[in-house]
Write a protein that holds these residues in place. Structure first.
Motif, PDB file in Angstrom:
ATOM      1  N   ARG A   1       1.002  -1.026  -0.004  1.00  0.00           N
ATOM      2  CA  ARG A   1      -0.262   0.178  -0.084  1.00  0.00           C
ATOM      3  C   ARG A   1       0.884   1.275   0.017  1.00  0.00           C
ATOM      4  O   ARG A   1       0.426   2.208  -0.708  1.00  0.00           O
ATOM      5  CB  ARG A   1      -0.971  -0.001   1.244  1.00  0.00           C
ATOM      6  CG  ARG A   1      -1.783   0.948   1.300  1.00  0.00           C
ATOM      7  CD  ARG A   1      -3.000   0.744   2.479  1.00  0.00           C
ATOM      8  NE  ARG A   1      -2.527   1.473   3.718  1.00  0.00           N
ATOM      9  CZ  ARG A   1      -3.538   2.029   4.413  1.00  0.00           C
ATOM     10  NH1 ARG A   1      -4.538   1.792   4.262  1.00  0.00           N
ATOM     11  NH2 ARG A   1      -3.153   2.653   5.307  1.00  0.00           N
ATOM     12  N   ALA A   2       1.896   1.226   0.646  1.00  0.00           N
ATOM     13  CA  ALA A   2       2.838   2.270   0.838  1.00  0.00           C
ATOM     14  C   ALA A   2       3.571   2.978  -0.443  1.00  0.00           C
ATOM     15  O   ALA A   2       3.720   4.039  -0.737  1.00  0.00           O
ATOM     16  CB  ALA A   2       3.827   2.313   1.878  1.00  0.00           C
ATOM     17  N   VAL A   3       3.856   1.743  -1.340  1.00  0.00           N
ATOM     18  CA  VAL A   3       4.301   2.073  -2.916  1.00  0.00           C
ATOM     19  C   VAL A   3       3.360   2.599  -3.576  1.00  0.00           C
ATOM     20  O   VAL A   3       3.610   3.902  -4.254  1.00  0.00           O
ATOM     21  CB  VAL A   3       4.836   0.749  -3.209  1.00  0.00           C
ATOM     22  CG1 VAL A   3       5.158   1.161  -4.663  1.00  0.00           C
ATOM     23  CG2 VAL A   3       5.952   0.030  -2.501  1.00  0.00           C
TER      24      VAL A   3
ATOM     25  N   GLU B   1       1.032   4.608  -2.204  1.00  0.00           N
ATOM     26  CA  GLU B   1       0.668   5.994  -1.712  1.00  0.00           C
ATOM     27  C   GLU B   1       1.839   6.774  -2.216  1.00  0.00           C
ATOM     28  O   GLU B   1       1.583   8.110  -2.397  1.00  0.00           O
ATOM     29  CB  GLU B   1       0.720   5.678  -0.257  1.00  0.00           C
ATOM     30  CG  GLU B   1      -0.801   5.254   0.127  1.00  0.00           C
ATOM     31  CD  GLU B   1      -0.956   4.801   1.452  1.00  0.00           C
ATOM     32  OE1 GLU B   1      -2.326   4.679   1.847  1.00  0.00           O
ATOM     33  OE2 GLU B   1      -0.117   5.090   2.075  1.00  0.00           O
ATOM     34  N   ALA B   2       3.123   6.458  -2.071  1.00  0.00           N
ATOM     35  CA  ALA B   2       4.296   7.280  -2.566  1.00  0.00           C
ATOM     36  C   ALA B   2       4.090   7.529  -4.014  1.00  0.00           C
ATOM     37  O   ALA B   2       4.410   8.711  -4.463  1.00  0.00           O
ATOM     38  CB  ALA B   2       5.268   6.163  -2.611  1.00  0.00           C
ATOM     39  N   ALA B   3       3.582   6.720  -4.809  1.00  0.00           N
ATOM     40  CA  ALA B   3       3.104   7.102  -6.164  1.00  0.00           C
ATOM     41  C   ALA B   3       2.253   8.143  -6.255  1.00  0.00           C
ATOM     42  O   ALA B   3       2.171   9.276  -7.255  1.00  0.00           O
ATOM     43  CB  ALA B   3       3.133   5.881  -6.968  1.00  0.00           C
ATOM     44  N   LEU B   4       1.226   7.997  -5.515  1.00  0.00           N
ATOM     45  CA  LEU B   4       0.062   9.012  -5.274  1.00  0.00           C
ATOM     46  C   LEU B   4       0.682  10.525  -4.991  1.00  0.00           C
ATOM     47  O   LEU B   4       0.075  11.358  -5.650  1.00  0.00           O
ATOM     48  CB  LEU B   4      -0.693   8.501  -4.151  1.00  0.00           C
ATOM     49  CG  LEU B   4      -2.202   8.653  -4.545  1.00  0.00           C
ATOM     50  CD1 LEU B   4      -2.918   7.982  -5.656  1.00  0.00           C
ATOM     51  CD2 LEU B   4      -3.174   8.087  -3.367  1.00  0.00           C
ATOM     52  N   ILE B   5       1.679  10.505  -4.112  1.00  0.00           N
ATOM     53  CA  ILE B   5       2.500  11.641  -3.983  1.00  0.00           C
ATOM     54  C   ILE B   5       3.485  12.201  -4.780  1.00  0.00           C
ATOM     55  O   ILE B   5       3.409  13.591  -5.201  1.00  0.00           O
ATOM     56  CB  ILE B   5       3.230  11.597  -2.525  1.00  0.00           C
ATOM     57  CG1 ILE B   5       2.121  11.500  -1.424  1.00  0.00           C
ATOM     58  CG2 ILE B   5       4.060  12.924  -2.224  1.00  0.00           C
ATOM     59  CD1 ILE B   5       2.701  10.974  -0.231  1.00  0.00           C
ATOM     60  N   ASP B   6       3.990  11.155  -5.625  1.00  0.00           N
ATOM     61  CA  ASP B   6       4.754  11.483  -6.728  1.00  0.00           C
ATOM     62  C   ASP B   6       4.352  11.934  -8.150  1.00  0.00           C
ATOM     63  O   ASP B   6       5.137  12.608  -8.958  1.00  0.00           O
ATOM     64  CB  ASP B   6       6.087  10.357  -6.875  1.00  0.00           C
ATOM     65  CG  ASP B   6       7.024  10.597  -6.091  1.00  0.00           C
ATOM     66  OD1 ASP B   6       7.459  11.719  -5.216  1.00  0.00           O
ATOM     67  OD2 ASP B   6       7.755   9.485  -5.615  1.00  0.00           O
ATOM     68  N   ASN B   7       3.284  11.362  -8.445  1.00  0.00           N
ATOM     69  CA  ASN B   7       2.811  11.532  -9.541  1.00  0.00           C
ATOM     70  C   ASN B   7       1.254  11.845  -9.634  1.00  0.00           C
ATOM     71  O   ASN B   7       0.442  10.854  -9.188  1.00  0.00           O
ATOM     72  CB  ASN B   7       2.779  10.032 -10.450  1.00  0.00           C
ATOM     73  CG  ASN B   7       2.650  10.171 -12.025  1.00  0.00           C
ATOM     74  OD1 ASN B   7       1.991  11.037 -12.462  1.00  0.00           O
ATOM     75  ND2 ASN B   7       3.179   9.068 -12.402  1.00  0.00           N
TER      76      ASN B   7
END
Ligand SMILES: Nc1ncnc2c1ncn2[C@@H]1O[C@H](COP(=O)(O)OP(=O)(O)OP(=O)(O)O)[C@@H](O)[C@H]1O
Ligand SMILES: [Mg+2]
Lengths: 347, 293
Positions: B184-186, B188-194
């Motif tokens: 899930r965190a990956v 979410e990280a993508a959600l913040i990055d892209n």
């Protein structure tokens, strides 16, 4: 760089559980704010609402002058470091760090320059072409940091970034993160359940308990004048001694009858008396401390035992001569705090 | 894993014997027979056989019927594999956003998989019935007069549709669990990055699904080549006429109907080589580990 304002922010999950009760505070530009509290108190929920990964049930959240309640995470100008790093496993370190910039249409030359700069800052230069699976935990955490700093965001969010590292590395990274944040001057919110991290890193600490803010203050305020027995017992290792006592006719008496301090008149009944282990003076005084265990910690010693039949700990310097059994102690009134036994609130 | 040592040398062999005999009886022996027969010409009435060398094979490359069916099989396999993977992936991605954690739905969606291939063919026949099939009516609205078993293209089309329909659930389940195993965190990280969901899918989600995808690719090619036999047989009602058939079906037709044991054996040897190639490819991929752990 920006300040962040939370106005009556509340979170109710789909199952009806209220994880964060309405809470308000403001984080100043460049400030390092630590959210601390026991497991399940809603720290991550609060942080994730600020990141935009969790919907805000009620209340207003502003980053800078912008109300961001409905703004996508990618457009909030934030960067987040996750507990288990959350690196993209199929990308090299270089691509991981540059990914956020690439999606923001940064020219490739500038991405390369910024990635190299961040890698140099974090000692990652030698690992740029490795995949995350080929790195150690500490290196992965650095990559996650790199990913956050290249973006040059208005706000850093950290969710227990060090809890997967061993104690030594954690101390080292703690100092590095703090130094980096000082240098970059980026407003930061850092979630941890480790009170040592909270004390050492924070400009200000927010203590959460059961979705409610117990206290907001500088580390020294939180440590020396806790607002409640919860804060008193949560912060500090060992925590503040909390001893049941009686207040009547303006005097606070321990259960054994020893008068320990004068208190404002007009109130009587049971109270809880709090004192930090290092504020107790041993060797003279009216109260009796029955030492049961001496814990040798090198630089100092912790004496565990009982005062008036209740558990009590005293911190002494390594030179102090102590032995098991009853010892007279002095409780300096200035160092003591009184709490309402029923509500836990400070009197 | 723990290594167990046997005192008796014959005990392990004894324990393996049932498995070994099944493999020998139902795989090695028939395979050997096919390989041998492919170099002989059999008398249709069972009176002996003549060694003919590679003749049965060369006959294949010069037979226009065989080449036509090989062409159809290639197109059929590519369409079935491509469509069932693509549709299943699309459904899985859509379902993933609503289903996070809800395992009961997953099981419900799996049910189509339990339908036996001939049954799937039968259902397709009903849906595409010339006179009252709802799908026939549907395509008629676009002016397409579907004629299953009369028109070469239409029959092939229905075979593809039925095979795809039957295969989607398996692919869907694999893709869905692949998606749900992405931390899930990956995401979410993508959600913040892209900010773009489309780009997030192609740069993060899709590459992380690649191991599942490669695995399914092999499974699906094998399925479309071999497991569709029952489905095709039901659609053709055992009577191919001028309709398209896959190579596996042709083995059956030539061997059991045409009594051309040599030619049919040569065809099955060709298919065996194909399976062997697919298997090697799969092992190579597993070896190269498209896993990122
Ligand atoms: N999706 C969810 N649905 C319902 N309840 C949830 C959900 N996520 C978290 N909770 C509950 O909300 C409360 C706060 O969770 P949160 O993750 O914010 O805790 P935390 O303070 O970060 O704890 P930890 O230190 O263990 O990470 C917990 O009691 C948790 O069970
Ligand atoms: Mg948490």
């Amino acid at each position: 760089m920006a300040n962040v304002t939370l106005n009556q922010i509340r979170k109710v999950y789909g199952n009806g559980f209220e994880a964060v009760k309405p809470c308000s505070f403001r984080i100043e530009d460049g400030e390092f704010l630590v959210l601390v509290g026991p497991s399940g108190c809603g720290k991550s929920t609060l942080l994730r609402m600020i990141a935009g990964l969790e919907d805000i049930t009620e209340g207003e959240l502003s980053i800078g002058d912008r109300l961001v309640n409905t703004v996508d995470p990618a457009n909030r100008d934030i960067a987040m470091v996750f507990q288990n790093y959350a690196l993209y496993p199929h990308m090299t370190v270089r691509k991981n760090i540059g990914y956020g910039l690439k999606n923001r249409k940064t020219p490739p030359a500038e991405i390369a320059r910024k990635v190299d700069e961040a890698a140099a800052m974090l000692n990652l230069g030698a690992y740029l072409d490795r995949k995350p699976s080929q790195l150690s935990g500490g290196q992965r955490q650095r990559v996650a940091m790199g990913r956050a700093i290249v973006r040059d965001p208005a706000l850093f969010l950290f969710d227990e970034p060090l809890s997967n590292l061993d104690a030594k590395l954690r101390n080292q990274m703690r100092i590095e993160i703090k130094a980096l944040q000082r240098r970059l001057g980026v407003t930061s919110i850092y979630v941890t359940h480790d009170q040592v991290e909270a004390m050492t890193m924070a400009d200000r600490i927010v203590v959460l308990n059961g979705g409610v803010i117990e206290q907001i203050g500088t580390p020294s305020e939180i440590y020396h004048s806790p607002n409640s027995t919860f804060v008193a017992s949560f912060m500090g290792a060992p925590p503040m001694n909390l001893v049941k006592a009686q207040l009547d006719e303006g005097t606070v008496r321990l259960d054994c009858g020893t008068a320990v301090m004068a208190a404002p008149a007009g109130r009587s009944g049971p109270v809880t008396l709090g004192i930090r282990p290092e504020d107790v003076r041993i060797g003279s005084g009216a109260a009796r401390f029955d030492i049961a265990l001496i814990e040798e910690l090198g630089a100092h010693r912790l004496l565990h035992g009982q005062v008036a039949g209740q558990p009590f700990t005293v911190h002494v310097a390594k030179e102090t001569q102590v032995s098991h059994g009853p010892q007279p102690i002095e409780l300096p009134p200035a160092a003591m705090a009184l709490f309402d036994t029923a509500t836990g609130a400070r009197l | 894993m723990k290594r167990a040592a046997f005192d008796n040398r014959w005990l392990p062999i004894l324990l393996l014997l049932p498995q070994l005999s099944i493999i020998c009886l139902f795989f090695y022996w028939p395979a050997w027979q096919a390989l041998r027969s492919s170099f002989f010409l059999q008398d249709p009435f069972g009176f002996g056989e003549t060694f003919v060398g590679w003749a049965n094979y060369t006959r294949l490359w010069t037979s226009s019927e065989y080449l036509k069916n090989a062409g159809f099989t290639a197109i059929f396999s590519l369409s079935v594999t491509g469509l069932s993977l693509a549709i299943a992936l699309l459904l899985a991605v859509k379902a993933d956003t609503v289903l996070r954690g809800a395992k009961t739905y997953r099981t419900l969606l799996m049910w189509v998989y339990a339908v036996a291939p001939p049954m799937a063919g039968f259902i397709a026949l009903i849906l595409f019935n010339q006179r009252w099939g709802p799908m026939t009516d549907f395509f008629a609205m676009f002016g397409w007069d579907l004629q299953v078993r009369l028109d070469y293209f239409d029959t092939g089309f229905v075979m593809v549709v039925a095979s795809v329909w039957k295969q989607i659930p398996v692919n869907f389940i694999f893709f869905l669990s692949g998606l749900q195993s992405i931390p899930r965190a990956v995401r979410e990280a993508a959600l913040i990055d892209n900010a773009s969901g489309f780009s997030r899918f192609w740069t993060v989600t899709f590459p992380l699904l690649a191991p599942t995808g490669f695995f399914l690719l092999i499974i699906n090619i094998t399925y479309s080549l071999f497991d569709t036999f029952g489905l095709i047989d039901t659609i053709l009602r055992n009577n191919p006429g001028d309709n398209p058939v896959t190579l596996v079906y042709q083995v059956y037709l030539d061997g059991f109907r045409g009594q051309d044991i040599g030619g049919s054996s040569a065809q099955s040897v060709v298919l065996m080589v194909l399976v062997l190639a697919l298997t090697i490819m799969q092992f190579r991929l597993v070896e190269r580990r498209i896993h990122y752990t």
